[in-house]
Design a protein around this motif. Structure first.
Motif, PDB file in Angstrom:
ATOM      1  N   TYR A  76       8.312  69.643 -51.633  1.00 39.27           N
ATOM      2  CA  TYR A  76       8.276  69.820 -52.919  1.00 39.27           C
ATOM      3  C   TYR A  76       7.386  68.663 -53.575  1.00 39.27           C
ATOM      4  CZ  TYR A  76      12.196  73.150 -52.170  1.00 39.27           C
ATOM      5  OH  TYR A  76      12.823  74.320 -52.014  1.00 39.27           O
ATOM      6  N   GLY A  77       6.759  68.047 -52.655  1.00 40.15           N
ATOM      7  CA  GLY A  77       6.047  66.851 -53.123  1.00 40.15           C
ATOM      8  C   GLY A  77       6.724  65.548 -52.432  1.00 40.15           C
ATOM      9  N   ALA A  78       5.584  64.451 -52.252  1.00 38.98           N
ATOM     10  CA  ALA A  78       5.849  63.298 -51.596  1.00 38.98           C
ATOM     11  C   ALA A  78       7.062  62.648 -52.039  1.00 38.98           C
ATOM     12  CB  ALA A  78       4.800  62.379 -51.729  1.00 38.98           C
ATOM     13  N   LYS A  79       7.848  62.789 -53.157  1.00 40.25           N
ATOM     14  CA  LYS A  79       9.003  61.953 -53.665  1.00 40.25           C
ATOM     15  C   LYS A  79      10.071  62.746 -53.546  1.00 40.25           C
ATOM     16  CE  LYS A  79       6.178  58.728 -56.347  1.00 40.25           C
ATOM     17  NZ  LYS A  79       5.875  58.013 -57.524  1.00 40.25           N
ATOM     18  N   LYS A  80       9.993  64.174 -53.155  1.00 39.02           N
ATOM     19  CA  LYS A  80      11.361  64.948 -53.463  1.00 39.02           C
ATOM     20  C   LYS A  80      11.552  65.277 -51.842  1.00 39.02           C
ATOM     21  CE  LYS A  80      10.259  66.654 -57.879  1.00 39.02           C
ATOM     22  NZ  LYS A  80      10.075  67.960 -58.626  1.00 39.02           N
ATOM     23  N   GLU A  81      13.030  65.611 -51.888  1.00 36.34           N
ATOM     24  CA  GLU A  81      13.654  65.915 -50.375  1.00 36.34           C
ATOM     25  C   GLU A  81      13.291  67.268 -50.205  1.00 36.34           C
ATOM     26  OE1 GLU A  81      17.720  65.852 -48.186  1.00 36.34           O
ATOM     27  OE2 GLU A  81      17.824  65.206 -50.165  1.00 36.34           O
TER      28      GLU A  81
END
Length: 517
Positions: A76-81
């Motif tokens: 879900y993106g680099a900053k999401k788990e």
């Protein structure tokens, strides 16, 4: 022409991307073929007018079955788990450093048969989703085929070729001659059996007739991987069964001679009853002479048949050796279990050799209890052969024991003797004995017993012991058990043996007398 069509497709997609902010995924042309048990890459290549930011990309890989849709890997993106189903934990990986270049492919580690099927790669940039399906098929090459000798079939030799670890179910097994052509003999049986792990074991039997091409090749082809595995042997003419060409004429001549002798004797006896005593005496001498001549003639024919008897003895010796070689064709790799050994025994690093701990003045080795070590491998069915080098030792015990007996010995810390559930051959200064009833077995002292071979046949329910140094059978013990059986080695009265050589498991390969091409 294909390059031009692909270029036009990519140019069209880029033009659409510039106008509508849309993108596309290059679909794979064919299913992905992977090696069973190895890593597989499922391709998913994004085409867009500009490189997307990794933080704005959403990548979701799913696996579809008849009853559910499984989350293989969701980014879900680099900053999401990330999320994924527990069945795929630690087995999947994205190419994070290549996401900006459009590489959304999935690396699937340690592939399993249950991994086969349809996967979906769904990519979302902003509000624009796109999806493509990828089909995964797995295949595996089996081990190199083994050719073993079976019993004589009429006047030919029966051969069996077998190999395991193949996938999918459709490997092709071919019998070929030395010129790489299919053999003309009819295949007697051909089987494909599924193994516990899901792969397949293939086997085929054929009878090789004398007078033909003695070069035999067994080739197995995997049509999915376009690969093959092959084994070759060369059979010497001496192993074909033969008969003495003079035997039928000899039997006929012998019967005729016996009939003539009996007829002449009958006539002489009949005449003897009607002639004078002097003539009777003369006829008695003549009858004795005829009997003597008949005995001499019979002795002469018997000597002629001596060659047949010698040839029969040669065939019997060849059959005995074939039984031993056939047992060796079921060679199994046995290793020793450090968790199931007597505390005063030392196992080598390769787990193939055991010896006693060195005795010192502070800590003398008494080897109380049962100085035994058990093999890691256990067998529930089939045929298995292994060899142990005993060297010049006189006190040793070799055989198999059940899972229950193995656990009991470990629980008692090897302090007591081996009880029920144990079938073994024991050697001492007095000779060979069986463990069950203490029966003494005749020992050929003129032949050294330096290498002992054990053939566990769970189909017939017995274990046979061989002198592998010269290839003859020592004894066979029946086994009445359906439990898992483990090989074991024991020193018996190890401290009293003058020869303190170790006991060593020997790796044995498929046997000769078959000669490789």
């Amino acid at each position: 022409m294909c390059f031009s069509a692909t270029a036009v497709f990519i140019w069209t997609v880029l033009q659409i991307s510039q106008v509508a902010g849309h993108f596309a995924i290059i679909p794979p042309k064919n299913p992905v073929i992977g090696f069973l048990g190895e890593d597989v890459i499922l391709p998913c290549q994004l085409i867009t007018a500009s490189n997307p930011e990794s933080a704005s990309i959403r990548v979701q890989w799913t696996f579809s079955t008849f009853s559910e849709k499984i989350d293989v890997k969701s980014y879900y993106g680099a900053k999401k788990e990330e999320t994924q189903d527990r069945r795929y934990q630690n087995r999947t990986e994205l190419f994070y450093t290549e996401l900006r270049t459009g590489n959304m492919s999935l690396k699937l580690k340690n592939s399993r048969l249950s991994d086969q099927g349809k996967y979906s790669c769904t990519i979302t940039l902003g509000k624009w989703p796109e999806e493509v399906d990828v089909e995964l098929k797995l295949a595996a090459n089996g081990v190199e085929p083994t050719i073993s000798l079976e019993l004589y079939q009429d006047w030919g030799i029966g051969l069996t070729c077998s190999s395991q670890g193949w996938y999918p179910r459709s490997p092709v097994l071919l019998w070929m001659n030395s010129e790489e052509r299919n053999r003309t003999e009819k295949v007697e049986s051909s089987k494909t059996e599924q193994e516990p792990g899901g792969t397949f074991r293939v086997s085929s039997s054929i009878t090789i007739e004398p007078g033909g091409d003695n070069g035999v090749s067994c080739k197995i082809i995997n049509s999915v991987l376009q690969s093959e595995s092959e084994s070759r042997i060369l059979i010497s003419d001496v192993f074909y069964p033969t008969t003495n060409p003079w035997l039928p004429p000899f039997i006929i001549i012998l019967l005729i001679d016996l009939c003539l002798v009996a007829f002449v004797a009958y006539k002489l006896i009949e005449s003897y009853q009607n002639i004078s005593p002097s003539v009777k005496k003369k006829n008695v001498i003549q009858i004795e002479r005829l009997h003597l001549e008949g005995a001499i003639e019979m002795n002469r024919h018997t000597r002629q048949a001596g060659g047949f008897e010698e040839q029969k003895q040669l065939i019997d010796r060849v059959k005995v050796e074939l039984d031993f070689r056939r047992a060796q064709s079921y060679a199994a790799a046995v290793t020793l279990d450090p968790d199931h050994k007597h505390p005063e025994l030392i196992i080598s690093e390769d787990q193939k050799k055991i010896r006693l701990q060195p005795s010192t003045a502070e800590k003398p080795v008494t080897c109380s209890g049962t100085p035994v070590v058990v093999g890691k491998e256990g067998y529930e069915a089939g045929k298995h052969y292994w060899e142990v080098k005993v060297g010049g030792r006189l006190d040793w015990e070799l055989g198999v024991l059940t899972q229950v007996a193995r656990d009991k010995v470990r629980k008692e810390k090897f302090s007591g003797p081996l009880g029920e559930g144990c079938w073994a051959l024991r050697s001492s200064r007095e000779g060979f004995f069986t463990r069950q009833d203490g029966e003494k077995i005749k020992k050929r002292d003129v032949v050294p017993h330096k290498m002992i071979g054990m053939f566990l046949d769970q189909e017939e329910g017995k274990i046979t012991f061989y002198n592998a140094y010269v290839g003859f059978m020592i004894h066979s013990i029946p086994i009445q058990s359906n439990e898992r059986l483990h090989p074991f080695l024991s020193f018996v009265q190890a401290a009293e043996d003058a020869d303190q050589s170790p006991l060593e498991l020997i790796h044995c390969r498929a046997p000769v007398p078959l000669k490789a091409l």
